[in-house]
Design a protein around this motif. Structure first.
Motif, PDB file in Angstrom:
ATOM      1  N   ILE A  47     -17.544  25.185 -16.090  1.00 15.77           N
ATOM      2  CA  ILE A  47     -18.923  25.564 -15.758  1.00 15.77           C
ATOM      3  C   ILE A  47     -19.124  25.671 -14.256  1.00 15.77           C
ATOM      4  O   ILE A  47     -19.663  26.657 -13.750  1.00 15.77           O
ATOM      5  N   THR A  48     -18.678  24.656 -13.520  1.00 16.34           N
ATOM      6  CA  THR A  48     -18.910  24.646 -12.069  1.00 16.34           C
ATOM      7  C   THR A  48     -18.212  25.804 -11.360  1.00 16.34           C
ATOM      8  O   THR A  48     -18.841  26.512 -10.562  1.00 16.34           O
ATOM      9  N   PRO A  49     -16.913  26.059 -11.583  1.00 12.84           N
ATOM     10  CA  PRO A  49     -16.302  27.233 -10.932  1.00 12.84           C
ATOM     11  C   PRO A  49     -16.958  28.544 -11.333  1.00 12.84           C
ATOM     12  O   PRO A  49     -17.071  29.457 -10.510  1.00 12.84           O
ATOM     13  N   ALA A  50     -17.414  28.655 -12.592  1.00 12.48           N
ATOM     14  CA  ALA A  50     -18.026  29.903 -13.046  1.00 12.48           C
ATOM     15  C   ALA A  50     -19.360  30.151 -12.345  1.00 12.48           C
ATOM     16  O   ALA A  50     -19.671  31.291 -11.989  1.00 12.48           O
TER      17      ALA A  50
ATOM     18  N   ALA B 255      -7.136  21.198  -8.167  1.00 12.47           N
ATOM     19  CA  ALA B 255      -7.182  19.881  -8.807  1.00 12.47           C
ATOM     20  C   ALA B 255      -6.633  18.807  -7.875  1.00 12.47           C
ATOM     21  O   ALA B 255      -7.191  17.704  -7.770  1.00 12.47           O
ATOM     22  N   LEU B 256      -5.530  19.098  -7.188  1.00 10.54           N
ATOM     23  CA  LEU B 256      -4.942  18.138  -6.253  1.00 10.54           C
ATOM     24  C   LEU B 256      -5.866  17.891  -5.074  1.00 10.54           C
ATOM     25  O   LEU B 256      -6.083  16.736  -4.661  1.00 10.54           O
ATOM     26  N   LEU B 257      -6.454  18.959  -4.528  1.00  4.88           N
ATOM     27  CA  LEU B 257      -7.339  18.818  -3.373  1.00  4.88           C
ATOM     28  C   LEU B 257      -8.608  18.052  -3.739  1.00  4.88           C
ATOM     29  O   LEU B 257      -9.062  17.185  -2.975  1.00  4.88           O
ATOM     30  N   VAL B 258      -9.184  18.350  -4.905  1.00  4.61           N
ATOM     31  CA  VAL B 258     -10.383  17.628  -5.349  1.00  4.61           C
ATOM     32  C   VAL B 258     -10.057  16.149  -5.554  1.00  4.61           C
ATOM     33  O   VAL B 258     -10.861  15.266  -5.221  1.00  4.61           O
ATOM     34  N   THR B 259      -8.869  15.866  -6.105  1.00  3.22           N
ATOM     35  CA  THR B 259      -8.465  14.470  -6.302  1.00  3.22           C
ATOM     36  C   THR B 259      -8.368  13.728  -4.976  1.00  3.22           C
ATOM     37  O   THR B 259      -8.849  12.586  -4.847  1.00  3.22           O
ATOM     38  N   LEU B 260      -7.776  14.368  -3.965  1.00  4.70           N
ATOM     39  CA  LEU B 260      -7.670  13.734  -2.648  1.00  4.70           C
ATOM     40  C   LEU B 260      -9.039  13.534  -2.013  1.00  4.70           C
ATOM     41  O   LEU B 260      -9.311  12.475  -1.418  1.00  4.70           O
ATOM     42  N   LEU B 261      -9.918  14.530  -2.137  1.00  5.22           N
ATOM     43  CA  LEU B 261     -11.266  14.388  -1.580  1.00  5.22           C
ATOM     44  C   LEU B 261     -12.029  13.258  -2.270  1.00  5.22           C
ATOM     45  O   LEU B 261     -12.726  12.471  -1.608  1.00  5.22           O
ATOM     46  N   CYS B 262     -11.906  13.183  -3.583  1.00  3.42           N
ATOM     47  CA  CYS B 262     -12.587  12.110  -4.319  1.00  3.42           C
ATOM     48  C   CYS B 262     -12.055  10.741  -3.900  1.00  3.42           C
ATOM     49  O   CYS B 262     -12.823   9.778  -3.794  1.00  3.42           O
ATOM     50  N   LEU B 263     -10.743  10.659  -3.645  1.00  2.55           N
ATOM     51  CA  LEU B 263     -10.165   9.389  -3.220  1.00  2.55           C
ATOM     52  C   LEU B 263     -10.662   8.993  -1.833  1.00  2.55           C
ATOM     53  O   LEU B 263     -11.059   7.840  -1.605  1.00  2.55           O
ATOM     54  N   VAL B 264     -10.661   9.953  -0.904  1.00  4.83           N
ATOM     55  CA  VAL B 264     -11.088   9.667   0.472  1.00  4.83           C
ATOM     56  C   VAL B 264     -12.558   9.264   0.515  1.00  4.83           C
ATOM     57  O   VAL B 264     -12.955   8.338   1.251  1.00  4.83           O
TER      58      VAL B 264
ATOM     59  N   ALA C 140     -18.759  21.307  -5.148  1.00 11.11           N
ATOM     60  CA  ALA C 140     -19.426  20.950  -6.400  1.00 11.11           C
ATOM     61  C   ALA C 140     -18.521  20.122  -7.303  1.00 11.11           C
ATOM     62  O   ALA C 140     -18.971  19.146  -7.922  1.00 11.11           O
ATOM     63  N   MET C 141     -17.250  20.476  -7.401  1.00  6.66           N
ATOM     64  CA  MET C 141     -16.342  19.715  -8.251  1.00  6.66           C
ATOM     65  C   MET C 141     -16.127  18.309  -7.720  1.00  6.66           C
ATOM     66  O   MET C 141     -16.053  17.340  -8.499  1.00  6.66           O
ATOM     67  N   THR C 142     -16.030  18.157  -6.404  1.00 11.47           N
ATOM     68  CA  THR C 142     -15.853  16.823  -5.820  1.00 11.47           C
ATOM     69  C   THR C 142     -17.043  15.935  -6.134  1.00 11.47           C
ATOM     70  O   THR C 142     -16.884  14.767  -6.511  1.00 11.47           O
ATOM     71  N   GLN C 143     -18.241  16.474  -5.998  1.00 13.56           N
ATOM     72  CA  GLN C 143     -19.440  15.681  -6.299  1.00 13.56           C
ATOM     73  C   GLN C 143     -19.507  15.301  -7.772  1.00 13.56           C
ATOM     74  O   GLN C 143     -19.854  14.164  -8.120  1.00 13.56           O
ATOM     75  N   ASN C 144     -19.141  16.214  -8.645  1.00 12.37           N
ATOM     76  CA  ASN C 144     -19.217  15.935 -10.082  1.00 12.37           C
ATOM     77  C   ASN C 144     -18.187  14.913 -10.537  1.00 12.37           C
ATOM     78  O   ASN C 144     -18.445  14.125 -11.448  1.00 12.37           O
ATOM     79  N   LEU C 145     -17.013  14.922  -9.918  1.00 10.83           N
ATOM     80  CA  LEU C 145     -15.926  14.062 -10.371  1.00 10.83           C
ATOM     81  C   LEU C 145     -15.790  12.774  -9.569  1.00 10.83           C
ATOM     82  O   LEU C 145     -14.967  11.918  -9.915  1.00 10.83           O
TER      83      LEU C 145
END
Length: 399
Positions: A339-342, A186-195, A272-277
């Motif tokens: 869904i995405t991780p599964a 969750a933290l890594l996806v948040t940082l990627l989405c911010l960048v 996938a999570m970064t793109q979705n969020l």
């Protein structure tokens, strides 16, 4: 007259808010209360073996229970077999004492109709696990209507025979690792989405209106597509013979026989999570950036600041409320992603939400699923309180 008018003026807004209050109570508070109850309450064994459990209340070991206990449980097992609920009880006890599920059905088939004064010997002859103290202790534990066993299990702990709490065996420690993995992802996806999202939001806020509308449309397109469809499409893009690997091979970045493994692992989950969020960071940030007057940057330049200094000291601080709102939203959504991780992550890229789904759909262990859910919910609430206390959006606003 004035007092009557004041009462009516107050009742009006309250009446308008009642549908919203009812909606929150029905769709959130009642399910939440039921989830908390499920995490600590389990009366199946207590309702199925009431007389046996009453007798076991006075039994502490180290000897086997009395002959009366054996006769009583044999009678109740026969009733459970007739009611077709013997398998359910076997599953409940098996969660406490592994490997004992089959003893119930086996005993039920052979003890029915048996009349003997020595039921202890008969049951031990049917299955020698009836002579195991662990089985009887497991029945006693499973018969508790209220207990914290699910919460202990949810944090890789168990209660010993002497009542002490200890860690489970190494090969059974699963949940703490998944909690850490989930919060780290969750933290890594948040940082990627911010960048990735901040430059996009900046571009939308500072391009001409026509181009800005096109970029904003591109950001909103994912919201019009099913999350399941997006997750499935990433399988096509990221597989070894997919589009991404084909492009990398065509560009000569990777050899054809060394294609990257981008699915069924954490890499695919992150992508996938970064793109979705990503839109959840872009939109709040864009809303704040579009409200910053461009004259501020020109004023900073007129005072001798170069573009980098003007951005860091003038523009960036004013954009923090949007960044904080978007990052908090993405972080909370990431923790509950399922869904995405599964689909994309497989077994190596799963998060704690996948374990909750497993216990609900496959293991039929609603109590443990509820306990894990409560732990995740409380963790998120604690993090939110800390965020609001130390990094709250209201503290980021310039005076």
């Amino acid at each position: 007259m004035t007092a009557q008018y004041d009462i009516k003026s107050r009742i009006g807004p309250i009446g308008l808010a009642l549908p919203l209050v009812a909606f929150i109570v029905i769709t959130f508070l009642i399910p939440l209360a039921n989830m908390i109850k499920e995490s600590v309450y389990d009366a199946d064994v207590a309702d199925a073996l009431p007389r046996t459990l009453r007798l076991l209340n006075d039994w502490v070991g180290p000897d086997l229970p009395s002959d009366e206990v054996f006769r009583t449980i044999a009678e109740e097992i026969v009733v459970l077999q007739e009611n077709r609920t013997i398998g359910k009880i076997g599953i409940r006890v098996n969660r406490v004492v592994s490997g004992t599920r089959s003893v119930w059905g086996k005993t039920a088939r052979r003890v029915d109709g048996v009349e003997t004064d020595d039921m202890r010997t008969t049951m031990v002859g049917i299955d020698d696990r009836w002579s195991d103290l662990a089985l009887w202790q497991g029945i006693k534990k499973a018969g508790q209507r209220y207990s914290a066993k699910h919460y202990l299990h949810a944090v890789d702990l168990t209660r010993g025979d002497d009542g002490s709490i200890r860690r489970v065996d190494t090969e059974q420690r699963v949940y703490n690792t998944l909690y850490l993995r989930t919060f780290w992802v969750a933290l890594l996806v948040t940082l990627l989405c911010l960048v990735i999202g901040y430059p996009i939001a900046y571009a939308i806020a500072h391009t001409p209106p026509t181009l800005s509308k096109i970029l904003l449309f591109c950001v909103l397109v994912p919201f019009w597509t099913s999350l399941l469809a997006r997750a499935t499409s990433w399988l096509v893009l990221l597989q070894s013979q997919g589009v991404v690997n084909d492009v990398l091979v065509w560009l000569g970045i990777v050899p054809d026989d060394g294609r990257l493994s981008l699915i069924r692992n954490m890499t695919g989950t992150l992508i996938a999570m970064t793109q979705n969020l990503l839109p959840f960071v872009i939109l709040p940030t864009y809303a704040v950036l579009s409200s910053i007057p461009p004259t501020y940057m020109r004023a900073a330049a007129s005072l001798g600041a170069n573009p980098f200094q003007a951005f860091v000291r003038v523009y960036w601080p004013q954009s923090l409320p949007g960044i904080a709102s978007g990052c908090l939203l993405v972080f909370i959504l990431s923790i509950g992603f399922y869904i995405t991780p599964a689909i994309v992550g497989g077994t190596k890229g799963q998060l704690i939400s996948n374990m909750i789904a497993y216990h609900i759909n496959d293991a039929n262990n609603w109590g443990l699923a509820a306990a894990i859910s409560v732990i995740v919910l409380m963790s998120v609430l604690i993090l939110y309180v800390v965020f609001d206390r130390w990094v709250g959006v209201d503290k980021l606003k310039l005076s």
